[in-house]
Design a protein around this motif. Structure first.
Motif, PDB file in Angstrom:
ATOM      1  N   ALA A   1      24.674   1.146   5.029  1.00 57.38           N
ATOM      2  CA  ALA A   1      25.646   1.267   6.617  1.00 57.38           C
ATOM      3  C   ALA A   1      25.350   2.423   7.028  1.00 57.38           C
ATOM      4  O   ALA A   1      25.140   2.563   8.339  1.00 57.38           O
ATOM      5  CB  ALA A   1      27.250   1.263   5.845  1.00 57.38           C
ATOM      6  N   ALA A   2      25.043   3.526   6.382  1.00 56.11           N
ATOM      7  CA  ALA A   2      24.820   4.831   7.043  1.00 56.11           C
ATOM      8  C   ALA A   2      23.389   4.700   7.951  1.00 56.11           C
ATOM      9  O   ALA A   2      23.193   5.276   8.862  1.00 56.11           O
ATOM     10  CB  ALA A   2      24.697   5.763   6.200  1.00 56.11           C
ATOM     11  N   SER A   3      22.240   3.944   7.336  1.00 57.02           N
ATOM     12  CA  SER A   3      21.149   3.866   7.739  1.00 57.02           C
ATOM     13  C   SER A   3      21.274   2.904   8.904  1.00 57.02           C
ATOM     14  O   SER A   3      20.614   2.984  10.007  1.00 57.02           O
ATOM     15  CB  SER A   3      19.960   3.326   6.709  1.00 57.02           C
ATOM     16  N   ARG A   4      21.972   2.100   9.138  1.00 61.52           N
ATOM     17  CA  ARG A   4      22.204   1.074  10.267  1.00 61.52           C
ATOM     18  C   ARG A   4      23.108   1.867  11.433  1.00 61.52           C
ATOM     19  O   ARG A   4      22.635   1.306  12.428  1.00 61.52           O
ATOM     20  CB  ARG A   4      22.717  -0.239   9.797  1.00 61.52           C
ATOM     21  N   ASN A   5      23.992   2.428  10.945  1.00 53.78           N
ATOM     22  CA  ASN A   5      24.894   3.126  11.914  1.00 53.78           C
ATOM     23  C   ASN A   5      25.300   4.617  11.808  1.00 53.78           C
ATOM     24  O   ASN A   5      26.593   4.893  11.434  1.00 53.78           O
ATOM     25  CB  ASN A   5      26.142   2.309  11.782  1.00 53.78           C
ATOM     26  N   PRO A   6      24.366   5.417  11.738  1.00 51.55           N
ATOM     27  CA  PRO A   6      24.542   6.767  11.313  1.00 51.55           C
ATOM     28  C   PRO A   6      25.571   7.593  12.309  1.00 51.55           C
ATOM     29  O   PRO A   6      26.245   8.501  11.572  1.00 51.55           O
ATOM     30  CB  PRO A   6      23.285   7.556  11.466  1.00 51.55           C
ATOM     31  N   GLY A   7      25.633   7.136  13.476  1.00 57.08           N
ATOM     32  CA  GLY A   7      26.680   8.096  14.177  1.00 57.08           C
ATOM     33  C   GLY A   7      28.088   7.333  14.349  1.00 57.08           C
ATOM     34  O   GLY A   7      28.949   7.850  14.857  1.00 57.08           O
ATOM     35  N   ASN A   8      28.242   6.177  13.710  1.00 56.77           N
ATOM     36  CA  ASN A   8      29.603   5.372  13.834  1.00 56.77           C
ATOM     37  C   ASN A   8      30.270   6.092  12.981  1.00 56.77           C
ATOM     38  O   ASN A   8      30.030   6.831  12.019  1.00 56.77           O
ATOM     39  CB  ASN A   8      29.217   3.888  13.622  1.00 56.77           C
ATOM     40  N   ALA A   9      31.820   5.926  13.250  1.00 54.23           N
ATOM     41  CA  ALA A   9      32.647   6.372  12.343  1.00 54.23           C
ATOM     42  C   ALA A   9      32.908   5.796  11.194  1.00 54.23           C
ATOM     43  O   ALA A   9      33.068   4.567  11.058  1.00 54.23           O
ATOM     44  CB  ALA A   9      34.201   6.424  13.010  1.00 54.23           C
TER      45      ALA A   9
ATOM     46  N   SER B   1      37.513  11.453  13.282  1.00 44.96           N
ATOM     47  CA  SER B   1      36.607  10.597  12.493  1.00 44.96           C
ATOM     48  C   SER B   1      35.576  11.473  12.060  1.00 44.96           C
ATOM     49  O   SER B   1      35.241  12.534  12.502  1.00 44.96           O
ATOM     50  CB  SER B   1      36.111   9.732  13.622  1.00 44.96           C
ATOM     51  N   VAL B   2      34.830  10.979  11.212  1.00 46.05           N
ATOM     52  CA  VAL B   2      33.587  11.355  10.254  1.00 46.05           C
ATOM     53  C   VAL B   2      32.778  10.369  10.481  1.00 46.05           C
ATOM     54  O   VAL B   2      32.976   9.230  10.240  1.00 46.05           O
ATOM     55  CB  VAL B   2      33.887  11.903   8.953  1.00 46.05           C
ATOM     56  N   SER B   3      31.382  10.693  11.090  1.00 45.87           N
ATOM     57  CA  SER B   3      30.462   9.567  10.921  1.00 45.87           C
ATOM     58  C   SER B   3      29.896   9.406   9.694  1.00 45.87           C
ATOM     59  O   SER B   3      29.742  10.345   8.942  1.00 45.87           O
ATOM     60  CB  SER B   3      29.311  10.206  12.052  1.00 45.87           C
ATOM     61  N   TYR B   4      29.221   8.367   9.433  1.00 47.55           N
ATOM     62  CA  TYR B   4      28.289   8.117   8.409  1.00 47.55           C
ATOM     63  C   TYR B   4      27.321   9.059   8.029  1.00 47.55           C
ATOM     64  O   TYR B   4      27.334   9.368   6.931  1.00 47.55           O
ATOM     65  CB  TYR B   4      27.719   6.665   8.643  1.00 47.55           C
ATOM     66  N   ALA B   5      26.556   9.596   8.933  1.00 42.79           N
ATOM     67  CA  ALA B   5      25.797  10.557   8.840  1.00 42.79           C
ATOM     68  C   ALA B   5      26.370  11.877   8.044  1.00 42.79           C
ATOM     69  O   ALA B   5      25.721  12.428   7.033  1.00 42.79           O
ATOM     70  CB  ALA B   5      24.704  11.064   9.821  1.00 42.79           C
ATOM     71  N   GLU B   6      27.409  12.313   8.700  1.00 40.42           N
ATOM     72  CA  GLU B   6      28.127  13.277   8.328  1.00 40.42           C
ATOM     73  C   GLU B   6      28.858  13.180   6.791  1.00 40.42           C
ATOM     74  O   GLU B   6      28.756  14.125   6.174  1.00 40.42           O
ATOM     75  CB  GLU B   6      29.330  13.730   9.130  1.00 40.42           C
ATOM     76  N   LEU B   7      29.279  11.859   6.619  1.00 43.25           N
ATOM     77  CA  LEU B   7      29.847  11.591   5.206  1.00 43.25           C
ATOM     78  C   LEU B   7      28.721  11.782   4.367  1.00 43.25           C
ATOM     79  O   LEU B   7      29.081  12.079   3.220  1.00 43.25           O
ATOM     80  CB  LEU B   7      30.568  10.128   5.423  1.00 43.25           C
ATOM     81  N   LYS B   8      27.797  10.966   4.688  1.00 39.85           N
ATOM     82  CA  LYS B   8      26.809  11.152   3.637  1.00 39.85           C
ATOM     83  C   LYS B   8      26.073  12.477   3.270  1.00 39.85           C
ATOM     84  O   LYS B   8      25.831  12.866   2.146  1.00 39.85           O
ATOM     85  CB  LYS B   8      25.291  10.305   4.354  1.00 39.85           C
ATOM     86  N   LYS B   9      25.749  13.389   4.283  1.00 34.21           N
ATOM     87  CA  LYS B   9      25.631  14.602   4.048  1.00 34.21           C
ATOM     88  C   LYS B   9      26.659  15.335   3.172  1.00 34.21           C
ATOM     89  O   LYS B   9      26.411  16.111   1.985  1.00 34.21           O
ATOM     90  CB  LYS B   9      25.578  15.714   5.274  1.00 34.21           C
TER      91      LYS B   9
END
Length: 151
Positions: free
Chosen positions: A10-18, A26-34
């Motif tokens: 999901a993070a690779s498909r939508n890194p900037g999405n909440a 909100s926290v984006s997928y990229a921020e959550l993954k980090k």
């Protein structure tokens, strides 16, 4: 599919999405993954692999990265029912053979009371205090501990 694989997909498909929304923030997928990667390194260093962590928490955004980070270390996690009595929770912690207790700050005093009155002695992880430091955000499972579908 392992939960962390689903999150990575999901993070690779939508890194900037909440990925999460907490009180309008909100926290984006990229921020959550980090954040998960940083916490994974922290928990690996602090508690190691294959532990058993029980969560005594109220609804809190810190639970999500904590759960995923612990899963990255092949830790077995379970969530306790806040409606259960302290006696029942203490018995469950013993039967589950929990190695750690993850708590939110609002339940820290109850966690300490459970340990004192029910004869349980576990290290407490105050999940809101864990910031993860400035660790490498690209955590991957060490090769000597491969993830399995059953983890």
């Amino acid at each position: 599919m392992i939960l962390s694989q689903a999150l990575n997909s999901a993070a690779s498909r939508n890194p900037g999405n909440a990925a999460t929304l907490d009180l309008g923030e909100s926290v984006s997928y990229a921020e959550l993954k980090k954040k998960i990667a940083q916490l994974s390194y922290l928990y690996l260093a602090e508690i190691g692999h294959h532990q058993k962590v029980a969560f005594l928490t109220t609804n809190n955004a810190a639970i999500i990265p904590t759960f995923f980070a612990l899963a990255n270390t092949c830790t077995m996690c379970t969530f306790l029912n806040l409606k259960d009595s302290n006696e029942k929770i203490g018995k469950f912690l013993k039967d589950f053979e929990a190695t750690h207790l993850a708590v939110t700050k609002d339940l820290l005093s109850r966690a300490n009371e459970i340990m004192r009155t029910e004869g349980v002695s576990l290290p407490i992880i105050e999940i809101e205090k864990k910031k993860g430091g400035e660790y490498d955000p690209s955590y991957s499972q060490p090769p000597e501990v491969p993830l399995k579908e059953t983890d």
